[in-house]
Design a protein around this motif. Structure first.
Motif, PDB file in Angstrom:
ATOM      1  N   HIS A 235       0.767  -1.097  -0.152  1.00 19.85           N
ATOM      2  CA  HIS A 235      -0.146   0.036   0.058  1.00 19.85           C
ATOM      3  C   HIS A 235       1.011   1.269  -0.066  1.00 19.85           C
ATOM      4  CE1 HIS A 235      -3.088  -3.003   0.710  1.00 19.85           C
ATOM      5  NE2 HIS A 235      -3.962  -2.068   0.691  1.00 19.85           N
ATOM      6  N   THR A 236       2.164   1.457   0.752  1.00 14.07           N
ATOM      7  CA  THR A 236       2.843   2.447   0.827  1.00 14.07           C
ATOM      8  C   THR A 236       3.193   3.050  -0.700  1.00 14.07           C
ATOM      9  OG1 THR A 236       3.568   1.541   2.899  1.00 14.07           O
ATOM     10  CG2 THR A 236       4.891   3.369   1.755  1.00 14.07           C
ATOM     11  N   PHE A 237       3.669   1.878  -1.712  1.00 13.60           N
ATOM     12  CA  PHE A 237       3.869   2.275  -3.145  1.00 13.60           C
ATOM     13  C   PHE A 237       2.670   2.297  -3.771  1.00 13.60           C
ATOM     14  CE2 PHE A 237       7.361  -0.657  -1.173  1.00 13.60           C
ATOM     15  CZ  PHE A 237       8.565   0.257  -1.700  1.00 13.60           C
ATOM     16  N   GLY A 238       1.677   1.581  -3.504  1.00 10.87           N
ATOM     17  CA  GLY A 238       0.229   1.511  -4.133  1.00 10.87           C
ATOM     18  C   GLY A 238      -0.252   2.922  -4.160  1.00 10.87           C
ATOM     19  N   HIS A 239      -0.326   3.598  -2.956  1.00 10.93           N
ATOM     20  CA  HIS A 239      -1.069   4.681  -2.503  1.00 10.93           C
ATOM     21  C   HIS A 239      -0.383   5.899  -3.448  1.00 10.93           C
ATOM     22  CE1 HIS A 239      -2.538   3.428   1.387  1.00 10.93           C
ATOM     23  NE2 HIS A 239      -3.574   3.440   0.463  1.00 10.93           N
ATOM     24  N   VAL A 240       0.899   5.873  -3.654  1.00  9.41           N
ATOM     25  CA  VAL A 240       1.610   6.770  -4.372  1.00  9.41           C
ATOM     26  C   VAL A 240       1.132   6.653  -5.979  1.00  9.41           C
ATOM     27  CG1 VAL A 240       3.667   7.682  -5.145  1.00  9.41           C
ATOM     28  CG2 VAL A 240       3.551   6.974  -2.854  1.00  9.41           C
ATOM     29  N   ILE A 241       1.289   5.443  -6.241  1.00 11.61           N
ATOM     30  CA  ILE A 241       0.828   5.137  -7.928  1.00 11.61           C
ATOM     31  C   ILE A 241      -0.580   5.523  -8.034  1.00 11.61           C
ATOM     32  CG2 ILE A 241       0.261   3.284  -9.496  1.00 11.61           C
ATOM     33  CD1 ILE A 241       2.664   1.648  -7.852  1.00 11.61           C
ATOM     34  N   GLU A 242      -1.654   5.422  -7.099  1.00 17.40           N
ATOM     35  CA  GLU A 242      -2.898   5.667  -7.225  1.00 17.40           C
ATOM     36  C   GLU A 242      -2.873   7.202  -7.461  1.00 17.40           C
ATOM     37  OE1 GLU A 242      -4.527   3.766  -3.584  1.00 17.40           O
ATOM     38  OE2 GLU A 242      -6.388   3.711  -4.977  1.00 17.40           O
ATOM     39  N   SER A 243      -2.313   7.906  -6.355  1.00 18.06           N
ATOM     40  CA  SER A 243      -2.088   9.441  -6.562  1.00 18.06           C
ATOM     41  C   SER A 243      -1.668  10.120  -7.779  1.00 18.06           C
ATOM     42  CB  SER A 243      -1.527  10.137  -4.994  1.00 18.06           C
ATOM     43  OG  SER A 243      -0.908  11.088  -5.411  1.00 18.06           O
ATOM     44  N   GLU A 244      -0.414   9.431  -8.170  1.00 21.56           N
ATOM     45  CA  GLU A 244       0.183  10.007  -9.394  1.00 21.56           C
ATOM     46  C   GLU A 244      -0.730   9.838 -10.657  1.00 21.56           C
ATOM     47  OE1 GLU A 244       3.993   8.283 -10.428  1.00 21.56           O
ATOM     48  OE2 GLU A 244       4.980   9.868  -9.002  1.00 21.56           O
ATOM     49  N   THR A 245      -1.407   8.692 -10.566  1.00 25.44           N
ATOM     50  CA  THR A 245      -2.616   8.412 -11.725  1.00 25.44           C
ATOM     51  C   THR A 245      -3.776   8.952 -11.248  1.00 25.44           C
ATOM     52  OG1 THR A 245      -2.934   6.038 -10.916  1.00 25.44           O
ATOM     53  CG2 THR A 245      -1.092   6.456 -12.744  1.00 25.44           C
ATOM     54  N   LYS A 246      -3.837   9.938 -10.277  1.00 26.28           N
ATOM     55  CA  LYS A 246      -5.059  10.494  -9.994  1.00 26.28           C
ATOM     56  C   LYS A 246      -6.485   9.582  -9.820  1.00 26.28           C
ATOM     57  CE  LYS A 246      -3.429  14.830 -11.557  1.00 26.28           C
ATOM     58  NZ  LYS A 246      -2.279  14.458 -11.147  1.00 26.28           N
ATOM     59  N   TYR A 247      -5.987   8.404  -9.197  1.00 31.72           N
ATOM     60  CA  TYR A 247      -7.071   7.619  -8.925  1.00 31.72           C
ATOM     61  C   TYR A 247      -8.022   7.187 -10.147  1.00 31.72           C
ATOM     62  CZ  TYR A 247      -5.812   8.700  -4.392  1.00 31.72           C
ATOM     63  OH  TYR A 247      -5.039   9.114  -3.243  1.00 31.72           O
ATOM     64  N   LYS A 248      -7.526   7.284 -11.356  1.00 30.18           N
ATOM     65  CA  LYS A 248      -8.411   6.939 -12.531  1.00 30.18           C
ATOM     66  C   LYS A 248      -7.559   5.716 -13.333  1.00 30.18           C
ATOM     67  CE  LYS A 248     -10.110  11.523 -13.807  1.00 30.18           C
ATOM     68  NZ  LYS A 248     -10.783  11.512 -12.435  1.00 30.18           N
ATOM     69  N   LYS A 249      -6.352   5.487 -13.483  1.00 28.21           N
ATOM     70  CA  LYS A 249      -6.014   4.434 -14.084  1.00 28.21           C
ATOM     71  C   LYS A 249      -5.968   3.082 -13.613  1.00 28.21           C
ATOM     72  CE  LYS A 249      -2.178   3.164 -17.023  1.00 28.21           C
ATOM     73  NZ  LYS A 249      -0.569   3.402 -17.374  1.00 28.21           N
ATOM     74  N   TYR A 250      -5.729   3.222 -12.214  1.00 30.87           N
ATOM     75  CA  TYR A 250      -5.826   1.637 -11.590  1.00 30.87           C
ATOM     76  C   TYR A 250      -6.825   1.663 -10.633  1.00 30.87           C
ATOM     77  CZ  TYR A 250      -1.285   1.204 -13.654  1.00 30.87           C
ATOM     78  OH  TYR A 250       0.017   1.283 -14.512  1.00 30.87           O
ATOM     79  N   LEU A 251      -7.519   0.377 -10.225  1.00 31.49           N
ATOM     80  CA  LEU A 251      -8.300   0.211  -8.968  1.00 31.49           C
ATOM     81  C   LEU A 251      -7.391   0.174  -7.989  1.00 31.49           C
ATOM     82  CD1 LEU A 251     -10.721  -2.604 -10.398  1.00 31.49           C
ATOM     83  CD2 LEU A 251     -11.199  -0.230 -10.167  1.00 31.49           C
ATOM     84  N   HIS A 252      -8.050   0.199  -6.593  1.00 25.58           N
ATOM     85  CA  HIS A 252      -7.006   0.172  -5.460  1.00 25.58           C
ATOM     86  C   HIS A 252      -6.194  -1.036  -5.573  1.00 25.58           C
ATOM     87  CE1 HIS A 252      -5.697   0.594  -1.590  1.00 25.58           C
ATOM     88  NE2 HIS A 252      -6.330  -0.431  -0.982  1.00 25.58           N
ATOM     89  N   GLY A 253      -6.926  -2.282  -5.771  1.00 26.15           N
ATOM     90  CA  GLY A 253      -6.325  -3.551  -5.710  1.00 26.15           C
ATOM     91  C   GLY A 253      -4.978  -3.828  -6.818  1.00 26.15           C
ATOM     92  N   GLU A 254      -5.510  -2.947  -7.838  1.00 29.37           N
ATOM     93  CA  GLU A 254      -4.404  -3.047  -8.780  1.00 29.37           C
ATOM     94  C   GLU A 254      -3.250  -2.557  -8.488  1.00 29.37           C
ATOM     95  OE1 GLU A 254      -7.380  -3.688 -12.705  1.00 29.37           O
ATOM     96  OE2 GLU A 254      -6.770  -1.517 -12.152  1.00 29.37           O
ATOM     97  N   ALA A 255      -3.373  -1.218  -8.025  1.00 30.05           N
ATOM     98  CA  ALA A 255      -2.168  -0.350  -7.586  1.00 30.05           C
ATOM     99  C   ALA A 255      -1.617  -1.027  -6.373  1.00 30.05           C
ATOM    100  CB  ALA A 255      -2.587   0.943  -6.959  1.00 30.05           C
TER     101      ALA A 255
END
Ligand SMILES: NC(=O)c1ccc[n+]([C@@H]2O[C@H](COP(=O)([O-])OP(=O)(O)OC[C@H]3O[C@@H](n4cnc5c(N)ncnc54)[C@H](O)[C@@H]3O)[C@@H](O)[C@H]2O)c1
Length: 349
Positions: A235-255
């Motif tokens: 999640h530490t890495f995943g949250h940054v990915i979600e935020s960089e992609t503006k929560y649009k590209k990936y579902l939470h579980g994917e990030a």
């Protein structure tokens, strides 16, 4: 002068999680089912054939993470006040993690706390979000920053709801299942490697094992003072990915899937996980079409974004790193250079 209020007490918040076809329930009290139009359209008829109450109300809020906010919470609260719900009344969360988190939160604050039941309908909410009593909502400062620990009175997991789930949503749930296995249960991981989760009986077994793993962790550390934080693996890495992609590209579980691969690379670099073990996790995620790579455009800004994580402080970042398979280390002592090295190479080998 001092007045002491003796409040030392033992509270028993235990509850059962039933994984089976939903049986019939009658509640001799006011009950509100909180759901969204999508879940209601697909499954409310079935739910109403199982649930009855002295007075039964349906409250719907719009579908989507962007509606996990104060406005939806107010919609639910207003309906409860209008129908004169009291402290013996009950809420039923009927939907995915968004509905579950918000319904739980409302039940934690309505008249200082009433009971609620979780009937989760996504794989992610069945294996993770409905279990453990974390409730909350988002605001303009971030996700899940407002909330409470409020355990449900019971959780009813009926796998039949999953038959209508979109395949990406299914994969997002699988990512959280893999998370439980890698962090806490090697045998479960090996079971997952040999299993096909699209087979209903196998899926039901995997749900049971994931829920059992989470229940064991929560019962040791309900309020996340220690070991429960390990469930934030990826999640530490995943949250940054979600935020960089503006929560649009990936579902939470994917990030989170990409984040787990990043965490594994870190563990490999630290010598606490073998390359073969990391590859096995990656292969398992890929089996369910989960993304495992991500192109980082600016490693330094990616690193800086870790400080926005709830687990981080102003000066240190907490990483959840697997130790082999089935064990985990929670550390805030990773050198910046080590992490940026992993990030620089990520997706390039
Ligand atoms: N409380 C916790 O411990 C915890 C843990 C993990 C995640 N969460 C929270 O859970 C949320 C994510 O949950 P989610 O992945 O379930 O998302 P979600 O609730 O948004 O559901 C995903 C989508 O699936 C739809 N859906 C729900 N059930 C369906 C069904 N049976 N068939 C077809 N469509 C269906 C929903 O309407 C939605 O469009 C996030 O807000 C996250 O913060 C909480």
């Amino acid at each position: 002068m001092q007045v002491n209020i003796p409040l030392k007490k033992t509270v028993d918040n235990s509850y059962d999680i039933t994984i089976d076809e939903l049986s019939k329930h009658h509640f001799d009290t006011k009950v509100a089912i909180v759901t969204n139009p999508k879940v209601a359209g697909l499954h409310l008829g079935y739910l109403l054939s199982k649930i009855s109450a002295k007075e039964l109300y349906i409250i719907t809020v719009p579908d989507g993470e962007e509606y996990k906010n104060q406005k939806s919470v107010d919609t639910i609260l207003e309906s409860l006040f209008n129908h004169r719900f009291n402290r013996k009344s009950l809420l039923i969360a009927f939907g995915g993690g968004v509905i579950g988190d918000m319904t739980g939160y409302v039940s934690s604050i309505y008249q200082r706390g009433i009971d609620f039941i979780q009937i989760p309908t996504t794989l992610l909410s069945q294996v993770d979000a409905s279990v453990g009593g974390k409730t909350g909502m988002n605001n303009s400062y971030g996700k899940n920053l407002v909330g409470a620990f409020h355990q449900p009175r019971g959780v009813y997991i009926d796998p039949r709801f999953l038959s209508t789930l979109a395949s990406r949503e299914f994969g997002a749930g699988v990512a959280e299942i893999v998370k439980m296995a890698v962090t806490f249960n090697k045998e479960f991981f090996e079971f997952l490697e040999s299993a096909d989760l699209t087979t209903p009986s196998i899926l039901q077994e995997a749900i049971k094992q994931a829920v059992q793993t989470k229940a064991d962790v929560v019962s040791q550390d309900e309020k996340e003072h220690g070991i429960r934080a390990a469930l934030n693996y990826g999640h530490t890495f995943g949250h940054v990915i979600e935020s960089e992609t503006k929560y649009k590209k990936y579902l939470h579980g994917e990030a989170v899937a990409i984040g787990m691969v990043m965490a594994n690379d870190t563990s490999v670099k630290m010598g606490i996980m073998s390359e073969d073990e990391a590859l096995r996790v990656k292969n398992l995620l890929e089996k369910y079409n989960l993304p495992v790579t991500y192109s980082i455009s600016d490693v330094d800004s990616f690193y800086e974004a870790f400080f926005l994580d709830k687990k981080s402080s102003d000066s240190s970042i907490t990483f959840i790193l697997p130790v082999g398979l089935g064990d985990v280390k929670i550390t805030d002592e990773c050198e910046r250079g080590l992490i940026t090295d992993v990030l620089k190479r990520f997706g390039k080998n």
